[in-house]
Design a protein around this motif. Structure first.
Motif, PDB file in Angstrom:
ATOM      1  N   GLN A 197       0.804  -1.222   0.000  1.00 40.30           N
ATOM      2  CA  GLN A 197       0.000   0.000   0.000  1.00 40.30           C
ATOM      3  C   GLN A 197       0.842   1.280   0.000  1.00 40.30           C
ATOM      4  O   GLN A 197       0.498   2.261  -0.662  1.00 40.30           O
ATOM      5  N   GLY A 198       1.941   1.252   0.738  1.00 40.12           N
ATOM      6  CA  GLY A 198       2.794   2.445   0.825  1.00 40.12           C
ATOM      7  C   GLY A 198       3.261   2.911  -0.547  1.00 40.12           C
ATOM      8  O   GLY A 198       3.362   4.117  -0.816  1.00 40.12           O
ATOM      9  N   ILE A 199       3.541   1.963  -1.428  1.00 41.07           N
ATOM     10  CA  ILE A 199       3.991   2.316  -2.783  1.00 41.07           C
ATOM     11  C   ILE A 199       2.871   3.039  -3.522  1.00 41.07           C
ATOM     12  O   ILE A 199       3.114   4.053  -4.197  1.00 41.07           O
ATOM     13  N   LEU A 200       1.657   2.534  -3.362  1.00 38.02           N
ATOM     14  CA  LEU A 200       0.521   3.160  -4.060  1.00 38.02           C
ATOM     15  C   LEU A 200       0.358   4.616  -3.603  1.00 38.02           C
ATOM     16  O   LEU A 200       0.150   5.523  -4.427  1.00 38.02           O
ATOM     17  N   ILE A 201       0.482   4.825  -2.303  1.00 39.63           N
ATOM     18  CA  ILE A 201       0.327   6.193  -1.773  1.00 39.63           C
ATOM     19  C   ILE A 201       1.415   7.115  -2.326  1.00 39.63           C
ATOM     20  O   ILE A 201       1.146   8.230  -2.770  1.00 39.63           O
ATOM     21  N   GLU A 202       2.647   6.630  -2.315  1.00 41.54           N
ATOM     22  CA  GLU A 202       3.754   7.463  -2.804  1.00 41.54           C
ATOM     23  C   GLU A 202       3.626   7.729  -4.312  1.00 41.54           C
ATOM     24  O   GLU A 202       3.952   8.825  -4.779  1.00 41.54           O
ATOM     25  N   LEU A 203       3.148   6.735  -5.058  1.00 41.46           N
ATOM     26  CA  LEU A 203       2.957   6.948  -6.498  1.00 41.46           C
ATOM     27  C   LEU A 203       1.901   8.016  -6.739  1.00 41.46           C
ATOM     28  O   LEU A 203       2.072   8.902  -7.585  1.00 41.46           O
ATOM     29  N   GLU A 204       0.828   7.931  -5.969  1.00 38.77           N
ATOM     30  CA  GLU A 204      -0.231   8.937  -6.104  1.00 38.77           C
ATOM     31  C   GLU A 204       0.307  10.333  -5.799  1.00 38.77           C
ATOM     32  O   GLU A 204       0.053  11.287  -6.533  1.00 38.77           O
ATOM     33  N   LEU A 205       1.053  10.424  -4.711  1.00 39.38           N
ATOM     34  CA  LEU A 205       1.620  11.731  -4.326  1.00 39.38           C
ATOM     35  C   LEU A 205       2.513  12.295  -5.423  1.00 39.38           C
ATOM     36  O   LEU A 205       2.576  13.507  -5.636  1.00 39.38           O
ATOM     37  N   ALA A 206       3.207  11.399  -6.116  1.00 41.61           N
ATOM     38  CA  ALA A 206       4.112  11.835  -7.181  1.00 41.61           C
ATOM     39  C   ALA A 206       3.387  12.016  -8.514  1.00 41.61           C
ATOM     40  O   ALA A 206       3.990  12.398  -9.507  1.00 41.61           O
ATOM     41  N   GLY A 207       2.084  11.718  -8.533  1.00 37.20           N
ATOM     42  CA  GLY A 207       1.289  11.938  -9.746  1.00 37.20           C
ATOM     43  C   GLY A 207       1.319  10.806 -10.750  1.00 37.20           C
ATOM     44  O   GLY A 207       1.020  11.015 -11.925  1.00 37.20           O
ATOM     45  N   PHE A 208       1.668   9.596 -10.292  1.00 42.30           N
ATOM     46  CA  PHE A 208       1.692   8.442 -11.201  1.00 42.30           C
ATOM     47  C   PHE A 208       0.404   7.624 -11.064  1.00 42.30           C
ATOM     48  O   PHE A 208      -0.145   7.489  -9.972  1.00 42.30           O
ATOM     49  N   SER A 209      -0.059   7.057 -12.186  1.00 41.11           N
ATOM     50  CA  SER A 209      -1.200   6.134 -12.160  1.00 41.11           C
ATOM     51  C   SER A 209      -0.640   4.719 -12.071  1.00 41.11           C
ATOM     52  O   SER A 209       0.462   4.449 -12.555  1.00 41.11           O
ATOM     53  N   TYR A 210      -1.435   3.840 -11.509  1.00 41.77           N
ATOM     54  CA  TYR A 210      -0.914   2.485 -11.329  1.00 41.77           C
ATOM     55  C   TYR A 210      -2.005   1.431 -11.479  1.00 41.77           C
ATOM     56  O   TYR A 210      -3.200   1.720 -11.429  1.00 41.77           O
ATOM     57  N   LEU A 211      -1.538   0.207 -11.625  1.00 48.25           N
ATOM     58  CA  LEU A 211      -2.372  -1.002 -11.579  1.00 48.25           C
ATOM     59  C   LEU A 211      -1.730  -1.893 -10.517  1.00 48.25           C
ATOM     60  O   LEU A 211      -0.591  -1.681 -10.130  1.00 48.25           O
TER      61      LEU A 211
END
Ligand SMILES: O=C(O)COP(=O)(O)O
Length: 188
Positions: A166-180
């Motif tokens: 989950q931590g990765i998802l949060i950091e990606l969001e903060l950095a403006g990246f979309s993810y699967l």
């Protein structure tokens, strides 16, 4: 720069008795490198065993002069689990040690390869444990993943497939990246 590994719990109470953090880190790095060729030949294996015995002996050397070490180091990098805390329990002597280092103007950095939390969440964990640590001092693997993508200018219109927590998802969001992807529950 000094890297404190899991094997070297830095505690104010026993600081003069612990092994040198630098020798522990370098020996484990050395062993990882040696392992590349380990399975190829039995002779290599024997060599490695002989070498690892020597490396372990070096790592076990007691720290002779903690004051000299502290004076000679500008930045202290701490692993978290097993060094600062064990699970959710603060390790004895850590608050005093961090306070001592801060009083001497040392830069402190806290690293963890546990990606379940973002930097902000780790900040809360430090706070809960009574430690005063800024988010900027925390380098979790979750943050590192997002920082790496930024460093290579990963296009924001593409998606990142996350195999991680989950931590990765949060950091990606903060950095403006979309993810699967993300954390997966396996049912047996
Ligand atoms: O919890 C883990 O898996 C490892 O955590 P650490 O990198 O803080 O030691």
């Amino acid at each position: 720069m000094l890297v404190s590994s899991r094997a070297t719990v830095v505690s104010a109470a026993n600081f003069k008795r612990i092994s040198s953090p630098c020798s522990c880190s370098s020996s484990s790095l050395f062993l990882k490198k040696k392992r590349v060729g380990w399975s190829r030949r039995m002779e290599d294996k024997k060599d490695l065993l002989a070498t690892s015995a020597t490396a372990s002996s070096v790592a076990a050397q007691p720290l002779q002069d903690a004051d000299a070490l502290i004076d000679s180091v500008e930045t202290f990098i701490f692993d978290c689990d097993g060094v600062i805390w064990k699970g959710d329990k603060l390790i004895d002597g850590v608050p005093e040690t961090l306070e001592l280092l801060r009083s001497k103007g040392k830069r402190l950095v806290f690293v963890t390869n546990n990606s379940t939390k973002s930097r902000k969440q780790y900040g809360k964990k430090f706070e809960t444990l009574g430690l005063n640590v800024n988010e900027e001092e925390i380098f979790a693997s979750s943050f590192a993943a997002a920082a790496y993508l930024q460093s290579i200018d990963f296009p924001k219109d593409k998606k990142v497939y996350v195999i991680g927590e989950q931590g990765i998802l949060i950091e990606l969001e903060l950095a403006g990246f979309s993810y699967l992807g993300g954390p997966v529950c396996f049912r047996l």
